[in-house]
Design an enzyme around this catalytic site. Structure first.
Site, PDB file in Angstrom:
ATOM      1  N   ASP A 255       3.296   6.383   8.779  1.00  0.00           N
ATOM      2  CA  ASP A 255       2.741   5.093   8.999  1.00  0.00           C
ATOM      3  C   ASP A 255       1.331   4.904   8.597  1.00  0.00           C
ATOM      4  O   ASP A 255       0.338   5.274   9.430  1.00  0.00           O
ATOM      5  CB  ASP A 255       2.986   4.693  10.489  1.00  0.00           C
ATOM      6  CG  ASP A 255       2.906   3.067  10.764  1.00  0.00           C
ATOM      7  OD1 ASP A 255       2.044   2.530  10.182  1.00  0.00           O
ATOM      8  OD2 ASP A 255       3.316   2.838  11.804  1.00  0.00           O
TER       9      ASP A 255
ATOM     10  N   ASP B  79       6.779  -5.003   0.744  1.00  0.00           N
ATOM     11  CA  ASP B  79       7.925  -5.768   1.077  1.00  0.00           C
ATOM     12  C   ASP B  79       7.563  -7.273   1.430  1.00  0.00           C
ATOM     13  O   ASP B  79       6.972  -7.425   2.467  1.00  0.00           O
ATOM     14  CB  ASP B  79       8.733  -5.100   2.331  1.00  0.00           C
ATOM     15  CG  ASP B  79      10.136  -5.426   2.680  1.00  0.00           C
ATOM     16  OD1 ASP B  79      10.667  -6.593   2.157  1.00  0.00           O
ATOM     17  OD2 ASP B  79      11.009  -4.701   2.816  1.00  0.00           O
TER      18      ASP B  79
ATOM     19  N   LYS C 114      12.924 -13.529   4.620  1.00  0.00           N
ATOM     20  CA  LYS C 114      13.709 -14.371   5.722  1.00  0.00           C
ATOM     21  C   LYS C 114      12.581 -14.769   6.421  1.00  0.00           C
ATOM     22  O   LYS C 114      11.799 -13.834   7.030  1.00  0.00           O
ATOM     23  CB  LYS C 114      14.739 -13.646   6.245  1.00  0.00           C
ATOM     24  CG  LYS C 114      16.210 -13.404   5.428  1.00  0.00           C
ATOM     25  CD  LYS C 114      17.292 -12.779   6.014  1.00  0.00           C
ATOM     26  CE  LYS C 114      18.332 -12.377   5.076  1.00  0.00           C
ATOM     27  NZ  LYS C 114      19.410 -11.798   5.998  1.00  0.00           N
TER      28      LYS C 114
ATOM     29  N   THR D 151       3.836  -1.875 -14.317  1.00  0.00           N
ATOM     30  CA  THR D 151       5.067  -1.343 -13.897  1.00  0.00           C
ATOM     31  C   THR D 151       6.218  -1.761 -14.524  1.00  0.00           C
ATOM     32  O   THR D 151       6.220  -2.951 -14.984  1.00  0.00           O
ATOM     33  CB  THR D 151       5.131  -1.022 -12.544  1.00  0.00           C
ATOM     34  OG1 THR D 151       5.687  -2.160 -11.795  1.00  0.00           O
ATOM     35  CG2 THR D 151       4.034  -0.587 -11.782  1.00  0.00           C
TER      36      THR D 151
END
Length: 265
Positions: free
Chosen positions: A144, A167, A171, A240
């Site tokens: 983490d 990420d 939503k 990338t």
């Protein structure tokens, strides 16, 4: 259950195939839960990904992890000067399969890259790339990044931080999981030296707008762009394959480069 079983032929697994969740997947490699009970309950900003580790990645993890890998356990402060031989160090949070990280390390051998991720195949792949290309300026951290920032990095020890394509949690009910939040920026500012650059990139336009708003409002950072907007993609950030596919589909990729300022005692 407190343990899981690796699939083996036959109705029953021999005793030696049973592995507790806290045990490493590969002996001598990254720990399954490096922080253990030291990890407090909080909203996670990442989603661990489980996918198959190839034979080459497994070999790299077993051979190279003791040399170039470290677990984020929260119980020690890292000596980056010793770890990187005195090189200035940039922290990269989330590196996927590591191709872009390896390219940046090869293009700038005078900078150390501490690359953090929780994706085991990616960790193995980056270690293999580092060995194959003779890149001694990469270290791979498992766990983490919040614990790393808060407890394991000395103040003003980093010359830069990179957060590429985190990420987006699209939503609305998951927006609280997005990494780039005021609390994260306050935490990230501590190990960044004055003048260090925090570089973010995303191909999710709503997240890009939120990043720009949050970064612009934070007193520890200032936009490197005079117009206060997004930055052109700097030459040192490789294009990338994933990004190229998005561009082919018409996605907009936004870069944000903010400088660490000293506004607090």
């Amino acid at each position: 259950m407190s343990e899981f079983r690796d699939p083996v032929p036959g109705p029953e697994a021999p005793r030696h195939f049973i592995r507790a969740k806290s045990e490493p997947r590969f002996p001598g490699g990254p720990a399954a839960d490096p922080a253990g009970s030291h990890h407090e309950r909080r909203i996670r900003s990442f989603q661990p990904r489980r996918s198959r580790v190839t034979a080459g990645q497994e070999d790299a993890l077993q051979r190279l992890w003791p040399l170039w890998g470290l677990d984020i356990d929260g119980h020690r402060v890292l000596d980056l000067e010793e770890m990187f031989g005195g090189l200035p160090v940039v922290l990269e949070i989330g590196f996927g399969m590591g191709e872009a990280t390896a390219q940046m390390a090869a293009d700038d051998p005078g900078t150390g890259i501490l690359a953090v991720d929780v994706h085991t195949p990616g960790q193995g792949n980056l270690l293999a790339l580092a060995e194959r290309n003779g890149l001694s300026n990469i270290r791979v951290a498992n766990g983490d990044a919040i614990i790393l920032l808060r407890e394991m990095l000395p103040p003003r020890s980093l010359t830069g931080m990179r957060v590429y394509f985190p990420d987006p949690w699209p939503k609305k009910r998951h927006h609280k999981r997005r990494l780039i939040q005021p609390e994260f920026l306050t935490l990230a500012a501590r190990p960044l030296a004055p003048g260090a650059i925090l570089h973010c990139a995303t191909d999710w336009e709503p997240y890009a707008e939120q990043m720009l708003e949050v970064l612009s409002a934070h007193p520890d950072f200032e936009n490197t762009q005079e117009d206060g907007g997004f930055a052109p993609r700097p030459a040192f950030r490789p294009l990338t394959r994933f990004e190229g596919q998005g561009l082919d589909k018409g996605h907009k990729v936004r870069d944000l480069l903010f400088r660490r300022v000293t506004t607090r005692a």
